[in-house]
Motif scaffolding. Structure first.
Motif, PDB file in Angstrom:
ATOM      1  N   ARG A   9       0.809  -1.250  -0.225  1.00 23.05           N
ATOM      2  CA  ARG A   9       0.107   0.002  -0.063  1.00 23.05           C
ATOM      3  C   ARG A   9       0.907   1.132   0.000  1.00 23.05           C
ATOM      4  NH1 ARG A   9      -2.860  -3.826   2.782  1.00 23.05           N
ATOM      5  NH2 ARG A   9      -5.365  -3.941   2.316  1.00 23.05           N
ATOM      6  N   SER A  10       2.137   1.111   0.352  1.00 26.12           N
ATOM      7  CA  SER A  10       2.808   2.251   0.580  1.00 26.12           C
ATOM      8  C   SER A  10       4.463   2.014   0.044  1.00 26.12           C
ATOM      9  CB  SER A  10       2.943   2.857   1.910  1.00 26.12           C
ATOM     10  OG  SER A  10       3.895   3.898   1.955  1.00 26.12           O
ATOM     11  N   VAL A  11       4.932   2.789  -0.700  1.00 16.58           N
ATOM     12  CA  VAL A  11       6.272   2.264  -1.325  1.00 16.58           C
ATOM     13  C   VAL A  11       7.144   3.609  -1.336  1.00 16.58           C
ATOM     14  CG1 VAL A  11       7.527   1.340  -3.364  1.00 16.58           C
ATOM     15  CG2 VAL A  11       5.249   0.825  -2.905  1.00 16.58           C
ATOM     16  N   ARG A  12       8.643   3.611  -0.962  1.00 18.81           N
ATOM     17  CA  ARG A  12       9.396   4.510  -1.010  1.00 18.81           C
ATOM     18  C   ARG A  12      10.604   4.025  -1.738  1.00 18.81           C
ATOM     19  NH1 ARG A  12       9.848   5.592   3.661  1.00 18.81           N
ATOM     20  NH2 ARG A  12      12.259   5.090   4.203  1.00 18.81           N
ATOM     21  N   ILE A  13      11.008   4.909  -2.713  1.00 19.20           N
ATOM     22  CA  ILE A  13      12.475   4.614  -3.223  1.00 19.20           C
ATOM     23  C   ILE A  13      13.312   5.681  -2.762  1.00 19.20           C
ATOM     24  CG2 ILE A  13      13.669   4.007  -5.199  1.00 19.20           C
ATOM     25  CD1 ILE A  13      11.136   2.872  -6.578  1.00 19.20           C
ATOM     26  N   GLU A  14      14.337   5.460  -2.119  1.00 25.09           N
ATOM     27  CA  GLU A  14      15.253   6.452  -1.464  1.00 25.09           C
ATOM     28  C   GLU A  14      16.235   6.980  -2.209  1.00 25.09           C
ATOM     29  OE1 GLU A  14      16.142   5.719   2.905  1.00 25.09           O
ATOM     30  OE2 GLU A  14      14.713   3.621   2.437  1.00 25.09           O
ATOM     31  N   SER A  15      16.808   8.142  -1.879  1.00 20.67           N
ATOM     32  CA  SER A  15      18.083   8.614  -2.542  1.00 20.67           C
ATOM     33  C   SER A  15      18.026   8.719  -3.919  1.00 20.67           C
ATOM     34  CB  SER A  15      19.054   7.803  -1.939  1.00 20.67           C
ATOM     35  OG  SER A  15      19.372   7.919  -0.519  1.00 20.67           O
ATOM     36  N   VAL A  16      16.850   8.892  -4.621  1.00 20.23           N
ATOM     37  CA  VAL A  16      16.784   9.113  -5.862  1.00 20.23           C
ATOM     38  C   VAL A  16      16.852  10.517  -6.818  1.00 20.23           C
ATOM     39  CG1 VAL A  16      15.339   8.408  -8.267  1.00 20.23           C
ATOM     40  CG2 VAL A  16      15.525   6.818  -6.190  1.00 20.23           C
ATOM     41  N   THR A  17      17.754  10.654  -7.596  1.00 20.17           N
ATOM     42  CA  THR A  17      17.915  12.086  -7.984  1.00 20.17           C
ATOM     43  C   THR A  17      17.827  12.168  -9.584  1.00 20.17           C
ATOM     44  OG1 THR A  17      20.171  12.106  -7.998  1.00 20.17           O
ATOM     45  CG2 THR A  17      19.295  12.896  -6.162  1.00 20.17           C
ATOM     46  N   ASN A  18      17.156  13.012 -10.064  1.00 23.07           N
ATOM     47  CA  ASN A  18      17.011  13.098 -11.634  1.00 23.07           C
ATOM     48  C   ASN A  18      16.480  11.728 -12.337  1.00 23.07           C
ATOM     49  OD1 ASN A  18      17.279  14.926 -13.752  1.00 23.07           O
ATOM     50  ND2 ASN A  18      19.235  14.300 -14.277  1.00 23.07           N
ATOM     51  N   THR A  19      15.759  11.252 -11.601  1.00 18.35           N
ATOM     52  CA  THR A  19      15.277  10.020 -12.261  1.00 18.35           C
ATOM     53  C   THR A  19      13.939   9.808 -12.995  1.00 18.35           C
ATOM     54  OG1 THR A  19      16.168   8.725 -10.227  1.00 18.35           O
ATOM     55  CG2 THR A  19      14.388   7.608 -11.587  1.00 18.35           C
ATOM     56  N   LEU A  20      13.725   9.143 -14.146  1.00 19.73           N
ATOM     57  CA  LEU A  20      12.840   9.105 -15.031  1.00 19.73           C
ATOM     58  C   LEU A  20      11.699   8.232 -14.385  1.00 19.73           C
ATOM     59  CD1 LEU A  20      14.137   9.226 -18.799  1.00 19.73           C
ATOM     60  CD2 LEU A  20      12.480  10.825 -17.769  1.00 19.73           C
ATOM     61  N   VAL A  21      10.585   8.881 -14.587  1.00 17.51           N
ATOM     62  CA  VAL A  21       9.385   7.671 -14.174  1.00 17.51           C
ATOM     63  C   VAL A  21       8.322   7.897 -15.259  1.00 17.51           C
ATOM     64  CG1 VAL A  21       9.677   7.935 -11.631  1.00 17.51           C
ATOM     65  CG2 VAL A  21       7.994   9.577 -12.846  1.00 17.51           C
ATOM     66  N   HIS A  22       7.343   6.899 -15.472  1.00 18.50           N
ATOM     67  CA  HIS A  22       6.384   7.106 -16.135  1.00 18.50           C
ATOM     68  C   HIS A  22       5.019   7.090 -15.481  1.00 18.50           C
ATOM     69  CE1 HIS A  22       4.428   3.303 -16.986  1.00 18.50           C
ATOM     70  NE2 HIS A  22       5.464   2.776 -16.523  1.00 18.50           N
ATOM     71  N   ILE A  23       4.174   7.974 -15.826  1.00 16.51           N
ATOM     72  CA  ILE A  23       2.567   8.060 -15.118  1.00 16.51           C
ATOM     73  C   ILE A  23       1.790   7.612 -16.186  1.00 16.51           C
ATOM     74  CG2 ILE A  23       1.243   9.321 -13.870  1.00 16.51           C
ATOM     75  CD1 ILE A  23       3.823   9.013 -12.533  1.00 16.51           C
TER      76      ILE A  23
ATOM     77  N   SER B   7       7.754   8.306  -4.127  1.00 15.41           N
ATOM     78  CA  SER B   7       6.973   7.715  -3.073  1.00 15.41           C
ATOM     79  C   SER B   7       5.667   7.258  -3.576  1.00 15.41           C
ATOM     80  CB  SER B   7       6.355   8.872  -1.951  1.00 15.41           C
ATOM     81  OG  SER B   7       5.710   8.416  -1.074  1.00 15.41           O
ATOM     82  N   ILE B   8       5.403   6.273  -3.176  1.00 15.15           N
ATOM     83  CA  ILE B   8       3.897   5.808  -3.982  1.00 15.15           C
ATOM     84  C   ILE B   8       2.749   5.353  -2.828  1.00 15.15           C
ATOM     85  CG2 ILE B   8       2.837   3.659  -5.360  1.00 15.15           C
ATOM     86  CD1 ILE B   8       6.560   4.354  -5.976  1.00 15.15           C
ATOM     87  N   SER B   9       1.712   5.667  -3.217  1.00 17.55           N
ATOM     88  CA  SER B   9       0.477   5.148  -2.317  1.00 17.55           C
ATOM     89  C   SER B   9      -0.724   4.955  -3.114  1.00 17.55           C
ATOM     90  CB  SER B   9       0.373   6.494  -1.357  1.00 17.55           C
ATOM     91  OG  SER B   9      -0.355   7.567  -1.708  1.00 17.55           O
ATOM     92  N   VAL B  10      -1.782   4.540  -2.370  1.00 19.29           N
ATOM     93  CA  VAL B  10      -2.983   4.170  -2.945  1.00 19.29           C
ATOM     94  C   VAL B  10      -4.051   4.987  -2.386  1.00 19.29           C
ATOM     95  CG1 VAL B  10      -4.667   2.463  -3.693  1.00 19.29           C
ATOM     96  CG2 VAL B  10      -2.063   1.788  -3.082  1.00 19.29           C
ATOM     97  N   ASP B  11      -5.046   5.414  -3.031  1.00 20.39           N
ATOM     98  CA  ASP B  11      -6.127   6.137  -2.759  1.00 20.39           C
ATOM     99  C   ASP B  11      -7.222   5.103  -3.005  1.00 20.39           C
ATOM    100  OD1 ASP B  11      -8.206   7.786  -1.816  1.00 20.39           O
ATOM    101  OD2 ASP B  11      -7.659   9.604  -3.285  1.00 20.39           O
ATOM    102  N   PRO B  12      -7.683   4.510  -2.143  1.00 16.32           N
ATOM    103  CA  PRO B  12      -8.578   3.333  -2.487  1.00 16.32           C
ATOM    104  C   PRO B  12     -10.174   3.991  -2.922  1.00 16.32           C
ATOM    105  CG  PRO B  12      -7.848   3.024  -0.422  1.00 16.32           C
ATOM    106  CD  PRO B  12      -7.612   4.303  -0.738  1.00 16.32           C
ATOM    107  N   LEU B  13     -10.506   3.316  -4.110  1.00 14.39           N
ATOM    108  CA  LEU B  13     -12.076   3.491  -4.629  1.00 14.39           C
ATOM    109  C   LEU B  13     -12.324   4.987  -4.847  1.00 14.39           C
ATOM    110  CD1 LEU B  13     -13.922   0.753  -2.467  1.00 14.39           C
ATOM    111  CD2 LEU B  13     -12.748   0.643  -4.684  1.00 14.39           C
TER     112      LEU B  13
END
Length: 290
Positions: free
Chosen positions: A252-266, A278-284
């Motif tokens: 339900r909760s994720v953190r990836i530490e010490s990341v700089t200038n990182t590509l993600v996709h949304i 930081s990743i979390s969930v907003d249910p329903l």
């Protein structure tokens, strides 16, 4: 009373002309159920603005006519409102639409709206961004960034770009904290799956559900290049988690530490993150017609 429905149309999504879409929609939308309006987007972020304004003005439904990027803008605008989201899939992969069993035929998708049947789904949050289908970092984020500049978008273009980039792509080390537990991993890429597939029936997390309050964290470990095609075929066969190079952890909760200038996709749209992920969930939290 008739319901007010706004179709927000991305004219360039999926490389298909939407010129005739309003006429098609008017032919197959039940006018006893809906009063319909149609607006074309003109720039990135316009779908968000149009959906937000429509919700503020009391629209019952805002329909994203486009791909996962358009859906992301519309969905983000509708969080916390009483307005429902509809989807007419017009993208390259249509991952969320496929997961919701929304027809890929525009006519059939419009006719399905007439039932006004809805369900609540979870939404993911990566730092300040919402995602509804999939987010990630690593190779898939790199390809999303490269794919954005391609003239020939679509599934074939995506595959060609992936093949051209994989030879030089380097896996990296990640430190993940998932619901308080720490994992050190070398990874080719990490996907955060709210639904089961990227699109085009390529299932990265076959057991992921849109309404379970959980994100499936899919860690693709470094693998021999000769297995690249095989790894892809596993997704289409829904057997990706059976590979020894794939690890799926639910959380339900994720953190990836010490990341700089990182590509993600949304939801397939590349973004640069200059701090920890930081990743979390907003249910329903979003109501979708299906």
């Amino acid at each position: 009373m008739k319901k007010n429905i706004l179709f927000v149309i991305n004219p360039i999504s999926g490389g298909k002309s939407k010129r005739n879409f309003p006429l098609l929609a008017k032919q197959h939308l039940d006018t006893d159920v809906y009063n319909a309006d149609f607006i074309l987007t003109a720039y990135a972020g316009h779908a968000y603005e149009l959906a937000k304004k429509a919700a503020e003005e009391g629209a019952d439904v805002v329909v994203a006519v486009g791909g996962d990027g358009t859906i992301n803008e519309v969905g983000t605008a509708l969080i916390g409102t009483g307005t429902k989201m509809g989807i007419i899939p017009c993208g390259s992969g249509n991952g969320l639409a496929r997961s919701l069993n929304i027809p890929l035929s525009w006519k059939a998708a419009v006719m399905q709206l007439n039932g006004f049947r809805s369900r609540p789904i979870d939404t993911g949050i990566l730092n300040e961004y919402r995602f509804f289908n999939m987010a990630g970092t690593g190779f898939d984020a790199h390809i999303s960034n490269e794919f954005a500049s391609l003239k020939g978008r679509g599934f074939v273009g995506y595959v060609k770009k992936a093949f051209s980039e994989v030879l030089n792509y380097q896996s990296r080390h990640y430190r993940l904290t998932i619901d308080g537990d720490v994992y050190e991993r070398e990874a080719f890429m990490i996907s955060f799956a709210n639904s089961s597939q990227y699109g085009n029936n390529a299932y990265i997390a076959p057991a992921a559900l849109l309404d379970d309050g959980i994100i499936d964290i899919c860690i693709i470990k470094p693998f021999p290049l000769y297995l690249f095609i095989s790894m892809g075929l596993r997704m289409f066969a829904k057997t990706s988690e059976q590979s020894r190079y794939v690890e799926i952890i639910k959380g339900r909760s994720v953190r990836i530490e010490s990341v700089t200038n990182t590509l993600v996709h949304i939801d397939g749209e590349a973004k640069k993150i200059e701090k920890e992920i930081s990743i979390s969930v907003d249910p329903l939290s979003l109501s979708v017609l299906y």
